[in-house]
Design an enzyme around this catalytic site. Structure first.
Site, mmCIF file in Angstrom:
data_model
loop_
_atom_site.group_PDB
_atom_site.id
_atom_site.type_symbol
_atom_site.label_atom_id
_atom_site.label_comp_id
_atom_site.label_asym_id
_atom_site.label_seq_id
_atom_site.Cartn_x
_atom_site.Cartn_y
_atom_site.Cartn_z
ATOM 1 N N SER A 13 0.841 -1.216 0.000
ATOM 2 C CA SER A 13 0.000 0.000 0.000
ATOM 3 C C SER A 13 0.868 1.256 0.000
ATOM 4 C CB SER A 13 -0.985 0.004 1.175
ATOM 5 O OG SER A 13 -0.314 0.132 2.398
ATOM 6 N N LEU A 85 11.159 -6.706 4.161
ATOM 7 C CA LEU A 85 11.462 -7.431 5.392
ATOM 8 C C LEU A 85 12.839 -8.093 5.438
ATOM 9 C CD1 LEU A 85 7.950 -8.959 6.163
ATOM 10 C CD2 LEU A 85 8.940 -6.764 6.879
ATOM 11 N N HIS A 104 9.289 2.734 9.172
ATOM 12 C CA HIS A 104 9.023 1.783 10.254
ATOM 13 C C HIS A 104 7.770 2.222 10.997
ATOM 14 C CE1 HIS A 104 10.072 -1.409 13.014
ATOM 15 N NE2 HIS A 104 9.677 -0.617 13.989
ATOM 16 N N ASP A 145 16.780 -1.119 11.622
ATOM 17 C CA ASP A 145 16.082 0.002 12.257
ATOM 18 C C ASP A 145 16.978 0.924 13.081
ATOM 19 O OD1 ASP A 145 13.738 -1.104 11.196
ATOM 20 O OD2 ASP A 145 13.415 -2.325 12.977
HETATM 21 C C1 GAR Z 1 4.044 -0.642 6.760
HETATM 22 O O1 GAR Z 1 3.252 -0.317 7.868
HETATM 23 C C2 GAR Z 1 5.513 -0.424 7.088
HETATM 24 O O2 GAR Z 1 5.718 0.652 7.962
HETATM 25 C C3 GAR Z 1 5.855 -1.732 7.752
HETATM 26 O O3 GAR Z 1 5.188 -2.707 7.002
HETATM 27 C C4 GAR Z 1 3.979 -2.147 6.475
HETATM 28 C C5 GAR Z 1 3.936 -2.467 5.000
HETATM 29 O O4 GAR Z 1 2.660 -2.207 4.480
HETATM 30 N N1 GAR Z 1 7.274 -1.929 7.777
HETATM 31 C C6 GAR Z 1 7.881 -2.621 8.742
HETATM 32 O O5 GAR Z 1 7.287 -3.129 9.674
HETATM 33 C C7 GAR Z 1 9.394 -2.713 8.594
HETATM 34 N N2 GAR Z 1 10.004 -3.183 9.799
HETATM 35 P P1 GAR Z 1 2.443 -2.123 2.895
HETATM 36 O O6 GAR Z 1 3.076 -3.367 2.277
HETATM 37 O O7 GAR Z 1 0.965 -2.098 2.719
HETATM 38 O O8 GAR Z 1 3.110 -0.867 2.407
#
Ligand code: GAR
Length: 188
Positions: A13, A85, A104, A145
């Protein structure tokens, strides 16, 4: 025209939001999306948004120069990790110093590190009865991070909030701020 490459592992997203934001820009564009997950929903989004996307495996990413060579050819001004990830290899970081950023879903240094991603973060925030949480956009270094913080935005956590409620608040903050911060960084 500034060139942005996005790495994503899941839904995408944030990737979609960035792609759409820069569709309306004369200054920058998302030229490539890369994913470690061939089933990631981000690939579907890229198809719909007519954005080039590729998936890769561990060998291509960290045991050979394959992904590095794709990046060298793409010549990005900024590499944006949006829900990516895997740990970013040091040998790629070295080639793109100060050009790799991550988002993050918490107020780092809280709730960072290996295993702290997505709903795991929001569940921990609720379990620990935090009264606020937020998002952090930061440079990527060799540790999860821990790179220098570029931007943070906060939201309140109500005592009645579930992890899903927190996730929705974080999503809203990400949609609002991430593209603007990326845009600003391109002109630093
Ligand atoms: C987001 O909330 C991002 O901040 C988080 O994963 C989600 C991805 O959502 N990132 C982490 O947790 C990294 N450690 P998306 O695939 O819908 O953009």
């Amino acid at each position: 025209m500034k060139r942005i490459v996005i790495f994503a592992s899941g839904s995408g997203s944030n990737a979609e939001n960035l792609i759409k934001f820069f569709h309306n820009s004369d200054n920058a564009s998302v030229i490539q999306v890369l994913t470690n997950n061939p089933h990631a929903k981000v690939l579907e989004r890229c198809r719909r948004l007519k954005t080039s996307a590729l998936s890769f495996n561990r060998i291509a990413f960290s045991k050979s120069n394959d992904v590095l060579n794709i990046l060298k050819i793409a010549q990005p001004d900024l590499i944006v990790l949006a829900g990516f990830l895997w740990k970013f290899p040091e040998f790629i970081l070295r080639e793109f110093e100060n050009k790799v950023i991550n988002i993050h879903p918490a107020l780092l240094p809280k709730y960072g590190g290996k295993g702290m991603y997505g709903m795991h973060v929001h569940k921990a925030v609720v379990t620990n009865k935090e009264t606020e949480t937020g998002i952090t956009i930061h440079y990527v270094n060799e540790n999860y991070d821990e790179g220098a913080i570029i931007f943070q935005a906060k939201c309140e956590v109500e005592t009645s909030d579930t992890a899903e409620d927190v996730a929705a608040k974080i999503h809203k903050l990400e949609m609002e701020h991430f593209p603007k911060v990326v845009d600003k960084l391109l002109y630093n």
